[in-house]
Design an enzyme around this catalytic site. Structure first.
Site, PDB file in Angstrom:
ATOM      1  N   HIS A 270      -9.527   5.206  32.757  1.00  0.00           N
ATOM      2  CA  HIS A 270      -8.894   4.808  31.501  1.00  0.00           C
ATOM      3  C   HIS A 270      -9.940   4.516  30.427  1.00  0.00           C
ATOM      4  O   HIS A 270     -10.019   5.209  29.425  1.00  0.00           O
ATOM      5  CB  HIS A 270      -8.022   3.572  31.746  1.00  0.00           C
ATOM      6  CG  HIS A 270      -7.102   3.217  30.627  1.00  0.00           C
ATOM      7  ND1 HIS A 270      -6.939   3.979  29.495  1.00  0.00           N
ATOM      8  CD2 HIS A 270      -6.276   2.144  30.461  1.00  0.00           C
ATOM      9  CE1 HIS A 270      -6.054   3.411  28.690  1.00  0.00           C
ATOM     10  NE2 HIS A 270      -5.649   2.289  29.252  1.00  0.00           N
ATOM     11  N   HIS A 309      -5.982  16.258  27.643  1.00  0.00           N
ATOM     12  CA  HIS A 309      -5.431  14.908  27.610  1.00  0.00           C
ATOM     13  C   HIS A 309      -4.078  14.924  28.303  1.00  0.00           C
ATOM     14  O   HIS A 309      -3.365  15.935  28.273  1.00  0.00           O
ATOM     15  CB  HIS A 309      -5.277  14.442  26.151  1.00  0.00           C
ATOM     16  CG  HIS A 309      -5.019  12.972  25.993  1.00  0.00           C
ATOM     17  ND1 HIS A 309      -3.763  12.427  26.128  1.00  0.00           N
ATOM     18  CD2 HIS A 309      -5.853  11.942  25.717  1.00  0.00           C
ATOM     19  CE1 HIS A 309      -3.841  11.120  25.930  1.00  0.00           C
ATOM     20  NE2 HIS A 309      -5.082  10.800  25.693  1.00  0.00           N
ATOM     21  N   ASP A 365     -12.408  10.796  23.113  1.00  0.00           N
ATOM     22  CA  ASP A 365     -13.595  10.353  23.850  1.00  0.00           C
ATOM     23  C   ASP A 365     -14.781  11.301  23.677  1.00  0.00           C
ATOM     24  O   ASP A 365     -15.907  10.937  24.001  1.00  0.00           O
ATOM     25  CB  ASP A 365     -13.270  10.237  25.345  1.00  0.00           C
ATOM     26  CG  ASP A 365     -12.172   9.221  25.613  1.00  0.00           C
ATOM     27  OD1 ASP A 365     -12.327   8.077  25.169  1.00  0.00           O
ATOM     28  OD2 ASP A 365     -11.163   9.582  26.240  1.00  0.00           O
TER      29      ASP A 365
END
Length: 430
Positions: A270, A309, A365
């Site tokens: 996460h 994702h 990210d």
């Protein structure tokens, strides 16, 4: 078309019976399945959904995501507009209250949070008890939970004014706890909050201040920090937000719920994705090595981090914002060679049929770790920064869940697949 109904007709082939189940907002209620039985004493049909990949357990008006179209909106406002024009504290107000504030409301909100940034001196003593190399995220989990013992009135969650006070405290004190955890981990004295600075500027002050009488944050880095917090402020029903709601469903105080959410974010699946991207870029090492690693990824011998994702099947809208932010930050900090690798890798992935067909687009990210590193943050602080941005979203969901009459204490069902009844055998006879 005039004969269509918002219902789903289900035929149970075990019994031949047919059931008509209402469809609302594109979903059926799982409890409506309980009427489907093979016998009168049957418990009723359950829906089995590991990891809740296709189960909605809340009705929320906080955040909207369309993963196929690459859309993210907070309370209806596109993330791109908020990142460009708003501030983190204004976004926090929006998430908590549902509407953007007027100038007087914003001023009062900023003043209130600014003047709740200090923490009790005993919290400092508590932090001093951690080992010198304790992970900042582990310290954050513990100290956020410990706040509930300093504010026992937080248990009165039904009182709206009291809830507001705890929400303000949590948003205000999170950066202080985060920065203090970092300072402890490197053996530096704690730097106290400076109420003259902005929310992001104050955090940078508590992180980096050394011997200067007054820390002056670089305006580009200050704005970059603020935008990064906005981009992470909420993301619908992810692991940590679901944890926040689940703990809150027991009527736990917000500090305890936030500690649990922070612990969920501590997990590498996460909160550790941007660190994984950084590690990947460092392993690739140079632009001319990229084709070799791309081919290895296609053959299943290497995993490209920061692409794809669980929700987005398009370009993550946050990644577009953060890509431009990276270039602005490097104008101040100096260029990081990893940026060239990232840009070229992104270019190949967006053009290569292998990635396009699988909808493996860059996510938030992909660039955030490079920016954090350029700003001086160690990788151990990456999930801490994530949590600091996410706290207003967690609190908005905690409050929404509390005020939703349909919600109750979370208690999923299970499908038992273990042994049937067995008689106990003494240890000497086994």
């Amino acid at each position: 078309m005039s004969d269509t109904k918002d219902t789903l007709t289900i035929t149970d082939n075990r019994t031949g019976r047919t059931y008509e189940v209402p469809v609302e907002d594109g979903a059926i209620r799982s409890m409506d399945l309980r009427q489907i039985k093979v016998a009168d004493d049957d418990f009723g049909l359950l829906a089995y959904d590991p990891a809740f990949k296709n189960t909605a357990n809340v009705r929320s008006d906080i955040t909207f995501i369309d993963g196929d179209a690459g859309i993210l909106r907070y309370r209806g406002y596109p993330i791109e507009q908020l990142a460009e024009q708003s501030s983190f504290l204004e976004v926090a107000y929006l998430l908590i209250h549902g509407q953007l504030p007027n100038q007087d409301q914003l001023d009062a909100w900023v003043y209130e949070i600014t003047h709740h940034t200090f923490i009790h001196e005993n919290i400092k003593q508590f932090m001093d008890g951690f080992h010198h190399d304790a992970h900042p995220m582990g310290m954050l989990v513990s100290t956020v939970g410990a706040l509930s013992t300093f504010y026992p009135e937080a248990k009165d969650i039904k009182d709206a004014d009291n809830r507001h006070k705890q929400i303000v405290r949590l948003i205000a004190k999170f950066p202080t706890l985060a920065a203090f955890a970092y300072r402890h981990s490197i053996g530096m004295r704690y730097a106290y909050p400076d109420n003259d600075l902005s929310f992001a500027g104050n955090f940078l002050n508590m992180m980096w201040k050394t011997t200067e009488l007054k820390y002056e944050p670089d305006p580009v880095l200050e704005r970059a920090m603020d935008v990064l917090l906005i981009l992470h402020a909420d993301h619908e029903q992810n692991c940590s937000t679901t944890t926040m709601r689940a703990i809150g469903s027991s009527d736990a105080d917000p500090y305890s719920a936030a500690a649990g959410a922070t612990a969920a974010l501590y997990g590498p699946k996460h909160g550790g994705a941007n660190e994984a991207v950084l590690t990947m870029l460092q392993e690739i090492g140079s632009v001319d090595q990229i084709p070799e690693y791309v081919e290895a990824a296609k053959e299943g011998k290497f995993r490209l981090m920061g692409f794809g994702h669980r929700v987005y099947k398009n370009y993550d809208p946050r990644a577009k914002v953060i890509r431009q932010l990276a270039h602005e930050v490097f104008e101040v900090t100096g260029k990081n060679e990893l940026l060239d690798i990232a840009v070229e890798l992104e270019k190949i992935a967006l053009e290569d049929d292998y990635f396009v067909q699988r909808k493996l687009y860059p996510n938030v990210d992909f660039y955030s770790g490079i920016i954090y590193q350029a700003m001086g943050f160690p990788t151990s602080m990456f999930p801490v920064l994530f949590a600091m941005g996410r706290i207003p979203g967690w609190l908005a969901h905690w409050q929404e869940n509390l005020l939703d009459d349909e919600q109750a204490i979370v208690r999923p069902r299970q499908l038992y697949v273990g042994e049937g009844e067995r008689d106990y055998v003494k240890v000497t006879d086994r």
